[in-house]
Design an enzyme around this catalytic site. Structure first.
Site, PDB file in Angstrom:
ATOM      1  N   CYS A   1      36.809  74.366  30.571  1.00 36.42           N
ATOM      2  CA  CYS A   1      35.751  75.006  31.364  1.00 36.42           C
ATOM      3  C   CYS A   1      35.761  74.481  32.796  1.00 36.42           C
ATOM      4  CB  CYS A   1      34.380  74.742  30.737  1.00 36.42           C
ATOM      5  SG  CYS A   1      34.208  75.292  29.037  1.00 36.42           S
TER       6      CYS A   1
ATOM      7  N   ASP B   1      41.930  34.434  39.606  1.00 33.32           N
ATOM      8  CA  ASP B   1      41.550  33.492  40.651  1.00 33.32           C
ATOM      9  C   ASP B   1      40.756  32.360  39.988  1.00 33.32           C
ATOM     10  OD1 ASP B   1      41.094  32.572  43.333  1.00 33.32           O
ATOM     11  OD2 ASP B   1      39.055  33.324  43.144  1.00 33.32           O
TER      12      ASP B   1
ATOM     13  N   ASP C   1      36.991  37.500  42.748  1.00 33.30           N
ATOM     14  CA  ASP C   1      35.552  37.626  42.965  1.00 33.30           C
ATOM     15  C   ASP C   1      35.166  37.659  44.437  1.00 33.30           C
ATOM     16  OD1 ASP C   1      36.176  34.886  43.469  1.00 33.30           O
ATOM     17  OD2 ASP C   1      34.068  34.392  43.205  1.00 33.30           O
TER      18      ASP C   1
ATOM     19  N   ASP D   1      40.239  38.279  47.971  1.00 32.85           N
ATOM     20  CA  ASP D   1      41.081  38.717  46.860  1.00 32.85           C
ATOM     21  C   ASP D   1      41.409  40.208  46.946  1.00 32.85           C
ATOM     22  OD1 ASP D   1      41.132  36.193  45.583  1.00 32.85           O
ATOM     23  OD2 ASP D   1      39.145  36.565  44.747  1.00 32.85           O
TER      24      ASP D   1
END
Length: 760
Positions: free
Chosen positions: A25, A448, A648, A652
């Site tokens: 659909c 990390d 975190d 990173d």
């Protein structure tokens, strides 16, 4: 749209399309919209029945977008420009669609039941006068009244040169009804009962699918219910209660004990404990006071708070989570390309098979009579005495109704709905379906250290002062420089200074060297704080305290040299504690066959100490932020394109992007990290294990659904084409197939995960 044209012409619209119940659909809706000039980008969400469209207002408008969807055969319950009232949730429209489906089901079911009773009397007891007239009148209700929306959708689709699933149902019900009316003029078998039954079972299936899909998308519904519906504002010293939509950035909100915080903000006055479990997964309430950030929809436990609104509407934490879950539920996984190709060609092929079946039985029916004789011996609905034209008609109709690709269209989106929804309940946010599929094949998990494996909140453990300086002065000078840094080690030193009630010196000419250290003028003295490499570059002799520093690092502590100009004046050591679930999570990842790697800028000895504690397989230490990407590339070259990175912080982000799956781990404030493919709210490492298991389970369900739906159609269509499947049996089987796919996906809610929870 030409790139040189002003961006002000672009607008965003949200359309609620309740009938868009499968990927097939959604594909037809997208196909119809893309034909419009001015449509720049669009995305569909089967879970929330939404279509998000970016368009050029100079070439098209909201009415044209709505008409395009209706031309594809689907009703638009609401169409709005983004930002006019805030994005609609679609919940009201979904509930209305479910009520309408319920009404149509009963409107068709009651007269069809009467038809079955009358037919039983006609067949087994005595001939009823006016039987055909009674059946024709009763059948008109399900076929033309209850089924009106189905036929209207089919007609719009055909006019738009598309073929949705309603086309198959209309072709399977309308011809039998009209052919049955011939019985008023010539004696022949009536097909009117079949037309009513096909329509009714189709509508029963639609209702059951809508209800089951509502259960599949419960995660979003629950999240929407979490938010506050109103807020008490302080305006000119007077309390005013307003709907949550009326809150704007800067408003001062009054939050009493036991109330939800209306929107993201900052505490201005008062102290309390806030239950943030919905955002972080942590069961213990957090203490909050003036200056602390708070998250909307979290619960104020005991104190009276005044909170300044900092984010409202679509910018809030809860809205971002809902957006991420919707995006993951509506996005496509790579395996879905196979299903898309199949469903895109399926309906036209089915129509051809249906016509071919009718033609073959009309032309060479008698030569196929043996099939009917064989089938009648073990299938009670097969009548070997029927004429070839009659068998041809029944076969053609049976092919149409048995072949509806509902199950195939539902196979992937329903599994993604449930998988992404369950993930959200566990604090795992997949940004896309691709992330779910790729996560299952991850061979290497790179983590990390600080803030990921550890709490990221180190404390000062040792101050080794050199000659001519005491420990307090050493700490004061070092902290005065580190005060300009946001590094967790700097924060630990600041906390220690506060505990000792020491005053910081005046800082000027502050400079931070990424991965090395910091320096600055403190009360006219050049103070440097950093690692051995930094000291060597500054020509500071570290030999006098090298032994003590090595001993501290062997204990897993991070030690920093402190120098005044070119003279070493001491060493300060800090230590970070592991997260409570770190050891269990790493062990569980290794049990899943995932190789674990620790990536850190810390020294080799400290890194090795932490790695040994948690059971990490290998360590890359002394890695600068710019070097993390290269390490990821090396691992990809060694293990193939199946490397995940867990971090975190902003530093990173490049490594998260380079990895095949980037995983951000942190608090609710980190939810919008663009670099990550998966976000773990709350910082639980156990979420990595749950995410890996959930991705494997979700993909397994997708494969099971696709195999079942494909095998079902491949097996059923030939049986129907040769006359061995009655249309009424076919429509029941078609409905059962779709429901079985949904039910199989819903089993994800109960599939066991090796959940590792913090016990504090």
């Amino acid at each position: 749209m030409n790139a040189a044209e002003p961006s002000r012409q672009r607008q965003n619209a949200v359309l609620i399309v309740p009938g868009m119940g499968s990927d097939h659909c959604a594909g037809l809706v997208s196909q119809s919209l893309r034909r419009l000039r001015g449509v720049v980008e669009l995305s569909t969400s089967i879970a929330s029945h939404k279509v998000h469209i970016e368009f050029d207002a100079g070439q098209t408008d909201l009415d044209a977008l709505k008409q395009a969807v209706e031309q594809a055969g689907y009703e638009v319950a609401r169409a709005e420009l983004a930002g006019t009232r805030g994005e609609p949730s679609g919940i009201e429209e979904e509930e209305q669609y479910l009520r309408d489906a319920w009404r149509r089901m009963w409107l068709a079911g009651v007269p069809t039941t009467l038809i079955m009773l009358i037919m039983a009397v006609q067949m087994f007891w005595f001939m009823l006068p006016g039987y055909l007239a009674m059946v024709a009148l009763l059948a008109a209700v399900p076929v033309f009244i209850a089924g009106a929306s189905t036929h209207a959708s089919a007609w719009k689709a055909l006019r738009n040169h598309t073929a949705n699933m309603d086309v198959l149902i209309s072709l399977g019900s309308l011809p039998p009804y009209f052919i049955g009316l011939v019985g008023f003029f010539f004696p022949m078998t009536s097909f009117i009962e079949m037309a009513a039954t096909i329509t009714t079972f189709h509508l029963i299936g639609r209702y059951l699918e809508a209800r089951a899909k509502g259960r599949a998308s419960q995660a979003i519904r629950k999240m929407l219910e979490l938010g506050a519906k109103s807020a008490v504002l302080l305006r000119d010293g007077v309390e005013v209660q307003v709907p949550i939509e009326a809150v704007v950035v800067g408003d001062l909100m009054l939050v009493r004990p036991g109330e939800k915080i209306p929107s993201d903000g900052e505490v201005v006055e008062g102290n309390s404990h806030i239950d943030e479990s919905l955002a972080t997964g942590e069961p213990l309430p957090k203490e909050k006071g003036p200056g602390d950030p708070v998250i909307g929809a979290t619960l104020n436990k005991e104190g009276l708070l005044r909170v300044r609104a900092t984010k409202v509407g679509q910018d809030t934490f809860l809205a971002q989570v809902i957006d991420l879950v919707e995006h993951a539920q509506s996005s496509k996984v790579p395996i879905q390309e196979f299903a898309d190709r199949m469903t895109g060609r399926f309906v036209p092929v089915v129509l051809l098979i249906s016509l071919a079946s009718l033609a073959v039985w009309l032309i060479a029916g008698e030569s196929l009579r043996g099939i009917l004789v064989w089938g009648a011996t073990w299938l009670p609905w097969v009548d070997a005495e029927l004429s070839s034209p009659l068998v041809g008609l029944l076969s053609a109709v049976a092919v149409l109704v048995i072949a509806c690709p509902c199950a195939l269209g539902l196979a992937t989106p329903t599994a993604l709905m449930v998988g992404a929804g369950r993930g959200a309940e566990l604090g795992i946010l997949y940004r896309s379906g691709t992330a779910i599929q790729m996560f299952k094949d991850i061979k290497v998990m790179v983590l990390d250290k600080t803030g990921t494996l550890t709490l990221g909140k180190p404390v000062v453990t040792d101050c080794l002062a050199g000659e001519g300086i005491d420990e307090h002065e050493l700490l004061r000078l070092a902290t005065s420089v580190e005060y300009g840094s946001e590094h967790p080690i700097a924060q630990a030193m600041v906390e220690r200074i506060k505990e000792l009630s020491l005053e910081l010196g005046g800082l000027s000419e502050f400079q931070a060297l990424n991965g090395l250290g910091v320096q600055g003028q403190v009360d006219g003295q050049l103070i440097r704080v950093g690692n051995a490499r930094w000291m060597q570059e500054c020509r500071v002799d570290t030999a006098v305290l090298a032994g003590q520093l090595e001993a501290l690092e062997n204990q897993g502590k991070t030690a920093l040299y402190v120098a005044r100009a070119q003279q070493l004046i001491g060493v300060i050591a800090v230590a970070d504690s592991l997260k409570e679930d770190a050891q269990a999570a790493i062990a569980a990842l290794r049990a899943l066959g995932i190789h674990t790697v620790m990536l850190t800028g810390d020294n080799q000895r400290a890194a090795a100490h932490i790695a040994a504690q948690v059971g990490i397989d290998s360590v890359h230490a002394n890695v600068l932020p710019s070097g993390k990407v290269e390490v990821i590339r090396q691992l990809q070259a060694e293990y193939g394109q199946w490397v995940a990175m867990v971090g975190d912080g902003i530093n990173d982000a490049p490594a998260l992007k380079q990895a095949n799956v980037g995983i951000a781990i942190g608090s609710g404030a980190d939810v919008a990290m663009e670099a990550a493919d998966v976000i773990l709210i709350g910082g639980r490492l156990s979420g990595l294990v749950e995410a890996a298991q959930l991705s494997r389970l979700t993909f397994r369900k997708i494969v099971e659904n696709l195999i079942w739906a494909s095998a079902y159609n491949v097996a059923a269509i030939p049986i129907a084409a040769v006359g061995l499947l009655h249309p009424m049996i076919g429509v029941i089987a078609m409905t059962a197939s779709s429901l079985s796919v949904i039910a199989n996906s819903l089993l994800l809610k109960r599939s066991p995960l090796s959940v590792i929870r913090s016990t504090h």
